[in-house]
Design a protein around this motif. Structure first.
Motif, PDB file in Angstrom:
ATOM      1  N   THR A   1       8.132  -0.125   1.998  1.00 34.63           N
ATOM      2  CA  THR A   1       6.793  -0.180   2.585  1.00 34.63           C
ATOM      3  C   THR A   1       6.861  -0.485   4.083  1.00 34.63           C
TER       4      THR A   1
ATOM      5  N   TYR B   1       5.507   0.847   9.125  1.00 34.69           N
ATOM      6  CA  TYR B   1       5.766   0.267  10.444  1.00 34.69           C
ATOM      7  C   TYR B   1       6.478   1.204  11.417  1.00 34.69           C
TER       8      TYR B   1
ATOM      9  N   ILE C   1       2.039  -9.180   1.639  1.00 32.28           N
ATOM     10  CA  ILE C   1       1.404  -8.302   0.656  1.00 32.28           C
ATOM     11  C   ILE C   1       1.850  -6.871   0.973  1.00 32.28           C
ATOM     12  N   TYR C   2       2.511  -6.276   0.022  1.00 36.05           N
ATOM     13  CA  TYR C   2       3.059  -4.925   0.230  1.00 36.05           C
ATOM     14  C   TYR C   2       2.897  -4.107  -1.034  1.00 36.05           C
ATOM     15  N   ILE C   3       2.435  -2.879  -0.864  1.00 33.72           N
ATOM     16  CA  ILE C   3       2.253  -1.952  -1.985  1.00 33.72           C
ATOM     17  C   ILE C   3       2.880  -0.624  -1.588  1.00 33.72           C
TER      18      ILE C   3
ATOM     19  N   GLN D   1      -1.032   2.823  -2.876  1.00 33.89           N
ATOM     20  CA  GLN D   1      -2.052   2.195  -2.016  1.00 33.89           C
ATOM     21  C   GLN D   1      -3.422   2.820  -2.273  1.00 33.89           C
ATOM     22  N   ARG D   2      -4.445   2.032  -1.883  1.00 37.48           N
ATOM     23  CA  ARG D   2      -5.840   2.489  -1.927  1.00 37.48           C
ATOM     24  C   ARG D   2      -6.339   2.689  -3.355  1.00 37.48           C
TER      25      ARG D   2
ATOM     26  N   LYS E   1      -7.065  -0.298  -5.084  1.00 40.57           N
ATOM     27  CA  LYS E   1      -7.565  -1.660  -5.294  1.00 40.57           C
ATOM     28  C   LYS E   1      -6.492  -2.649  -5.774  1.00 40.57           C
ATOM     29  N   LEU E   2      -5.227  -2.237  -5.691  1.00 40.35           N
ATOM     30  CA  LEU E   2      -4.179  -3.194  -6.057  1.00 40.35           C
ATOM     31  C   LEU E   2      -4.108  -4.324  -5.037  1.00 40.35           C
TER      32      LEU E   2
ATOM     33  N   ARG F   1      -6.495  -5.509  -3.219  1.00 44.70           N
ATOM     34  CA  ARG F   1      -7.636  -6.388  -3.483  1.00 44.70           C
ATOM     35  C   ARG F   1      -7.339  -7.317  -4.684  1.00 44.70           C
TER      36      ARG F   1
ATOM     37  N   ASN G   1      -1.109  -2.573  13.208  1.00 43.06           N
ATOM     38  CA  ASN G   1      -1.160  -2.151  11.806  1.00 43.06           C
ATOM     39  C   ASN G   1      -2.641  -2.000  11.410  1.00 43.06           C
TER      40      ASN G   1
ATOM     41  N   PRO H   1      -4.495   0.129   9.503  1.00 47.17           N
ATOM     42  CA  PRO H   1      -4.997   0.256   8.130  1.00 47.17           C
ATOM     43  C   PRO H   1      -5.093  -1.101   7.424  1.00 47.17           C
ATOM     44  N   SER H   2      -4.068  -1.943   7.622  1.00 49.22           N
ATOM     45  CA  SER H   2      -4.106  -3.256   6.965  1.00 49.22           C
ATOM     46  C   SER H   2      -5.195  -4.136   7.558  1.00 49.22           C
TER      47      SER H   2
ATOM     48  N   PHE I   1      -8.248  -3.336   5.920  1.00 50.33           N
ATOM     49  CA  PHE I   1      -8.228  -3.924   4.573  1.00 50.33           C
ATOM     50  C   PHE I   1      -8.706  -5.386   4.631  1.00 50.33           C
ATOM     51  N   TYR I   2      -8.121  -6.190   5.526  1.00 52.11           N
ATOM     52  CA  TYR I   2      -8.509  -7.607   5.615  1.00 52.11           C
ATOM     53  C   TYR I   2      -9.964  -7.759   6.048  1.00 52.11           C
TER      54      TYR I   2
HETATM   55  C1  LIG Z   1      -2.697  -3.262   3.162  1.00 50.38           C
HETATM   56  C2  LIG Z   1      -2.529  -3.097   1.650  1.00 50.38           C
HETATM   57  C3  LIG Z   1      -1.938  -4.360   1.048  1.00 50.38           C
HETATM   58  C4  LIG Z   1      -3.928  -2.846   1.049  1.00 50.38           C
HETATM   59  O1  LIG Z   1      -3.811  -2.661  -0.344  1.00 50.38           O
HETATM   60  P1  LIG Z   1      -4.483  -1.384  -1.050  1.00 50.38           P
HETATM   61  O2  LIG Z   1      -4.274  -1.515  -2.509  1.00 50.38           O
HETATM   62  O3  LIG Z   1      -3.945  -0.156  -0.396  1.00 50.38           O
HETATM   63  O4  LIG Z   1      -6.012  -1.539  -0.659  1.00 50.38           O
HETATM   64  P2  LIG Z   1      -7.294  -1.562  -1.624  1.00 50.38           P
HETATM   65  O5  LIG Z   1      -7.317  -0.315  -2.426  1.00 50.38           O
HETATM   66  O6  LIG Z   1      -7.332  -2.844  -2.373  1.00 50.38           O
HETATM   67  O7  LIG Z   1      -8.449  -1.507  -0.496  1.00 50.38           O
HETATM   68  C5  LIG Z   1      -9.606  -2.295  -0.557  1.00 50.38           C
HETATM   69  C6  LIG Z   1     -10.473  -1.916   0.643  1.00 50.38           C
HETATM   70  O8  LIG Z   1      -9.769  -2.223   1.872  1.00 50.38           O
HETATM   71  C7  LIG Z   1     -10.063  -1.214   2.866  1.00 50.38           C
HETATM   72  N1  LIG Z   1      -8.836  -0.447   3.138  1.00 50.38           N
HETATM   73  C8  LIG Z   1      -7.679  -0.487   2.448  1.00 50.38           C
HETATM   74  N2  LIG Z   1      -6.763   0.331   3.010  1.00 50.38           N
HETATM   75  C9  LIG Z   1      -7.390   0.913   4.059  1.00 50.38           C
HETATM   76  C10 LIG Z   1      -6.965   1.867   5.030  1.00 50.38           C
HETATM   77  N3  LIG Z   1      -5.735   2.403   5.004  1.00 50.38           N
HETATM   78  N4  LIG Z   1      -7.851   2.258   5.966  1.00 50.38           N
HETATM   79  C11 LIG Z   1      -9.092   1.747   6.012  1.00 50.38           C
HETATM   80  N5  LIG Z   1      -9.566   0.821   5.114  1.00 50.38           N
HETATM   81  C12 LIG Z   1      -8.702   0.416   4.154  1.00 50.38           C
HETATM   82  C13 LIG Z   1     -11.107  -0.303   2.234  1.00 50.38           C
HETATM   83  O9  LIG Z   1     -12.381  -0.850   2.518  1.00 50.38           O
HETATM   84  C14 LIG Z   1     -10.771  -0.436   0.754  1.00 50.38           C
HETATM   85  O10 LIG Z   1     -11.868  -0.112  -0.092  1.00 50.38           O
HETATM   86  P3  LIG Z   1     -12.149   1.455  -0.443  1.00 50.38           P
HETATM   87  O11 LIG Z   1     -10.852   2.070  -0.858  1.00 50.38           O
HETATM   88  O12 LIG Z   1     -13.162   1.376  -1.557  1.00 50.38           O
HETATM   89  O13 LIG Z   1     -12.681   2.077   0.818  1.00 50.38           O
HETATM   90  C15 LIG Z   1      -1.612  -1.884   1.309  1.00 50.38           C
HETATM   91  O14 LIG Z   1      -2.241  -0.697   1.746  1.00 50.38           O
HETATM   92  C16 LIG Z   1      -0.243  -1.959   1.908  1.00 50.38           C
HETATM   93  O15 LIG Z   1       0.671  -2.478   1.269  1.00 50.38           O
HETATM   94  N6  LIG Z   1      -0.069  -1.453   3.140  1.00 50.38           N
HETATM   95  C17 LIG Z   1       1.235  -1.351   3.772  1.00 50.38           C
HETATM   96  C18 LIG Z   1       1.926  -2.682   3.997  1.00 50.38           C
HETATM   97  C19 LIG Z   1       1.148  -3.603   4.880  1.00 50.38           C
HETATM   98  O16 LIG Z   1       0.749  -3.248   5.961  1.00 50.38           O
HETATM   99  N7  LIG Z   1       0.974  -4.818   4.365  1.00 50.38           N
HETATM  100  C20 LIG Z   1       0.258  -5.846   5.079  1.00 50.38           C
HETATM  101  C21 LIG Z   1       1.181  -6.605   5.915  1.00 50.38           C
HETATM  102  S1  LIG Z   1       0.315  -7.875   6.835  1.00 50.38           S
END
Ligand SMILES: CC(C)(COP(=O)(O)OP(=O)(O)OC[C@H]1O[C@@H](n2cnc3c(N)ncnc32)[C@H](O)[C@@H]1OP(=O)(O)O)[C@@H](O)C(=O)NCCC(=O)NCCS
Length: 182
Positions: A29, A34, A101-103, A108-109, A111-112, A114, A140, A142-143, A146-147
């Motif tokens: 991931t 990155y 937190i890494y998926i 991804q996307r 709701k894991l 979340r 970063n 997209p993350s 997410f937050y």
């Molecule tokens: C960031 C991460 C943990 C989010 O987990 P996820 O399972 O992909 O996200 P979710 O499905 O739970 O998303 C929940 C909401 O967050 C927002 N969101 C999530 N990913 C998003 C993205 N790439 N772009 C915009 N909004 C995003 C959306 O509002 C989403 O709701 P929706 O899908 O109904 O629009 C995951 O994408 C990931 O591992 N990313 C790469 C590693 C990383 O950057 N980790 C964080 C390090 S600090």
């Protein structure tokens, strides 16, 4: 796997035997997320063995105030993880911290992320840590979305060294996580 594929994923507490699966998710991931933010040589030089060894230490130590969770498929493949515990830099406002937190990209996307945040928040509350922060690389985006999607507010910033490069991080904070754990 297409974006609409339904996946049956369970979230559970990690065991020592998960160290290799967690390391694979973390490194794969990092590489998929990155590139362009962290130096390429650093990403290509990451070692699954070293990463597994670090997770093995964390999981073996098994601190009562730290949690590591994995997201696992019906075929027992670890496809995501998160960890959290007490905030590490003596912040006076935020008591708990989401450490990681890494998926995997293909999961991804869905709701894991979340679900993992909810589970970590529940744990933090259960050990008396009712607020939370986390650090994310500034670029970063997209993350960060997410937050922000569950109310995180930017509360701090700092520069860190990764692979010899100075990289900016921002912190997101939640003054209460009671609603995150619902
Ligand atoms: C960031 C991460 C943990 C989010 O987990 P996820 O399972 O992909 O996200 P979710 O499905 O739970 O998303 C929940 C909401 O967050 C927002 N969101 C999530 N990913 C998003 C993205 N790439 N772009 C915009 N909004 C995003 C959306 O509002 C989403 O709701 P929706 O899908 O109904 O629009 C995951 O994408 C990931 O591992 N990313 C790469 C590693 C990383 O950057 N980790 C964080 C390090 S600090």
């Amino acid at each position: 796997m297409s974006a609409n594929t339904r996946v049956d994923i369970r979230i559970r507490k990690a065991k020592v035997a998960d160290a290799a699966g967690i390391a694979r998710v973390q490194i794969d991931t990092w590489r998929s997320s990155y590139t362009g933010i962290v130096p390429t040589e650093h990403l290509s030089g990451l070692s699954y063995e070293n990463c597994e060894s670090r997770w093995n230490d964390v999981l073996t130590t098994n601190r009562a105030d730290v949690i590591v969770l994995v997201a696992e498929t019906a075929e027992d493949e670890v496809v995501g993880f998160a960890s959290g515990g007490p905030e590490r830099e003596k912040n006076s406002v935020y008591l708990g911290e989401l450490y990681s937190i890494y998926i995997l990209r293909e999961y991804q996307r869905r709701k894991l992320g979340r679900r993992l945040v909810v589970a970590v928040s529940r744990f933090l509350l259960s050990v008396g840590l009712c607020s939370m922060l986390l650090w994310v690389l500034k670029d970063n985006h997209p993350s960060r979305r997410f937050y922000e999607s569950f109310g995180g507010e930017e509360v701090s910033k700092k520069d860190i060294l990764i692979g010899g490069a100075s990289i900016s991080e921002v912190a997101y904070g939640w003054k209460t996580i009671a609603n995150l754990a619902d």
